[in-house]
Design a protein around this motif. Sequence first.
Motif, mmCIF file in Angstrom:
data_model
loop_
_atom_site.group_PDB
_atom_site.id
_atom_site.type_symbol
_atom_site.label_atom_id
_atom_site.label_comp_id
_atom_site.label_asym_id
_atom_site.label_seq_id
_atom_site.Cartn_x
_atom_site.Cartn_y
_atom_site.Cartn_z
ATOM 1 N N UNK A 1 0.828 -1.280 0.070
ATOM 2 C CA UNK A 1 -0.030 -0.016 0.088
ATOM 3 C C UNK A 1 0.855 1.178 -0.066
ATOM 4 N N UNK A 2 1.969 1.153 0.521
ATOM 5 C CA UNK A 2 2.773 2.314 0.983
ATOM 6 C C UNK A 2 4.128 1.946 0.152
ATOM 7 N N UNK A 3 4.798 2.986 -0.430
ATOM 8 C CA UNK A 3 6.076 2.606 -1.003
ATOM 9 C C UNK A 3 6.858 3.756 -0.722
ATOM 10 N N UNK A 4 8.557 3.445 -0.714
ATOM 11 C CA UNK A 4 9.454 4.542 -0.673
ATOM 12 C C UNK A 4 10.863 3.956 -1.192
ATOM 13 N N UNK A 5 11.701 4.858 -1.247
ATOM 14 C CA UNK A 5 13.162 4.428 -1.556
ATOM 15 C C UNK A 5 14.347 5.356 -0.856
ATOM 16 N N UNK A 6 15.339 4.775 -0.971
ATOM 17 C CA UNK A 6 16.589 5.548 -0.656
ATOM 18 C C UNK A 6 17.540 5.432 -1.779
ATOM 19 N N UNK A 7 18.444 6.414 -1.610
ATOM 20 C CA UNK A 7 19.558 6.876 -2.731
ATOM 21 C C UNK A 7 19.921 5.737 -3.553
ATOM 22 N N UNK B 1 8.493 2.802 7.829
ATOM 23 C CA UNK B 1 7.310 1.688 8.260
ATOM 24 C C UNK B 1 6.473 1.580 6.957
ATOM 25 N N UNK B 2 7.092 1.797 5.817
ATOM 26 C CA UNK B 2 6.304 1.353 4.548
ATOM 27 C C UNK B 2 6.425 0.044 4.235
ATOM 28 N N UNK B 3 5.447 -0.153 3.456
ATOM 29 C CA UNK B 3 5.421 -1.747 3.034
ATOM 30 C C UNK B 3 6.310 -2.183 2.081
ATOM 31 N N UNK B 4 6.903 -1.534 1.258
ATOM 32 C CA UNK B 4 8.132 -1.848 0.184
ATOM 33 C C UNK B 4 8.903 -0.618 0.232
ATOM 34 N N UNK B 5 10.319 -0.987 0.340
ATOM 35 C CA UNK B 5 11.334 0.099 0.143
ATOM 36 C C UNK B 5 12.302 -0.425 -1.038
ATOM 37 N N UNK B 6 12.537 0.624 -1.836
ATOM 38 C CA UNK B 6 13.274 0.090 -2.997
ATOM 39 C C UNK B 6 14.815 1.083 -2.791
ATOM 40 N N UNK B 7 15.906 0.490 -3.145
ATOM 41 C CA UNK B 7 17.214 1.072 -3.107
ATOM 42 C C UNK B 7 18.136 -0.075 -3.900
ATOM 43 N N UNK B 8 19.510 0.326 -3.692
ATOM 44 C CA UNK B 8 20.457 -0.613 -4.257
ATOM 45 C C UNK B 8 21.585 -1.047 -3.145
ATOM 46 N N UNK C 1 -1.888 3.079 -7.640
ATOM 47 C CA UNK C 1 -1.855 2.034 -6.830
ATOM 48 C C UNK C 1 -1.171 2.187 -5.329
ATOM 49 N N UNK C 2 -0.379 2.946 -5.136
ATOM 50 C CA UNK C 2 0.452 3.119 -3.945
ATOM 51 C C UNK C 2 0.448 4.439 -3.498
ATOM 52 N N UNK C 3 0.734 4.452 -2.227
ATOM 53 C CA UNK C 3 0.863 5.748 -1.315
ATOM 54 C C UNK C 3 2.453 5.816 -1.410
ATOM 55 N N UNK C 4 3.005 6.739 -2.263
ATOM 56 C CA UNK C 4 4.422 6.965 -2.390
ATOM 57 C C UNK C 4 4.904 8.074 -1.528
#
Length: 217
Positions: free
Chosen positions: A51-57, A100-107, A75-78
Motif C-alpha cells: 500500500x505504501x512505497x518509498x526508496x533510498x538513494x 514503516x513502508x510496505x516496500x522500500x526500494x534501493x540498491x 496503486x500506491x501511496x508513495x
Amino acid sequence: MDKPLDNYWTLHLNDLAEQLGKNGFDVRMADSLDAARDLVINEILPELKPKTVSWGGSGTLAASGLYEYLRDSPDYEALDTWDSTLSADEKYELRRRAMLSDCFFTGTNAVTEDGHLVNLDMIGNRVGAITFGPRNVVLLIGRNKLVPDLERAMERIKEYVAPVNTMRLNMKTPCVKTGYCMDCASPDRICNVWTITEKSFPKGRIKIVLINADEGF
C-alpha cells in the motif's frame, strides 16, 4: 562464443544468486535494467501488493524509471523523499515515515561473492530500511557491484563509490577535489554509517534483482 562478456557475468551472477539464496535472500535475475524494471512491475509488486512505497538513494533505481512509475501510480501511496520541492525538514520526516513502508526500494554499494551486502550511508535511512522497518525491501544490483570479499567491498566503497557520489551530489568534501577518500571531518561527509547484511531476516524479506549489466556506482 557470442557475447563472451555477458556469458562470463552470467556464470558469476548464477553463483552469486546461489549464495544469496542460501543466505535467505529472494533473488531474481534480469539481463538489463529495463528487464529489471519490468520484473519489479509485473512480478514483485503484484506478489507483495504494497500500500505504501518509498526508496533510498540509488543511481540504479533512478536510472530504471521505477521512481517515476511508483511516484505516479495510483496503486500506491508513495513517500517521495526525492521530491525537490520539499524542505529539508519535510524530507527528514518522510524518511522517518518510510521506515514503516510496505516496500522500500534501493540498491547496494557492494555485494561479496559469499552473498553479503555492504553499504555506507550518510544519514542512515537507506541502510536503516535495509536492516529493519519496511515489510519488504527490493534491491536492484548491477554486476559491477560484485567483489570477492569484505575487504574489497570496503575498499570499493571508500575509494570509488563515496568520491563519485559526493561529486554527483555536489558535496563540499575533500574527495571531490582529490578523487580519494581523505577520511574527512566535513559537514558534508557522506561516510557515516556502515552496515554488513549477511542474511535476510525474516527469510525472503529482502528481494534482490541481479542485473547482468553495469549499473549505478
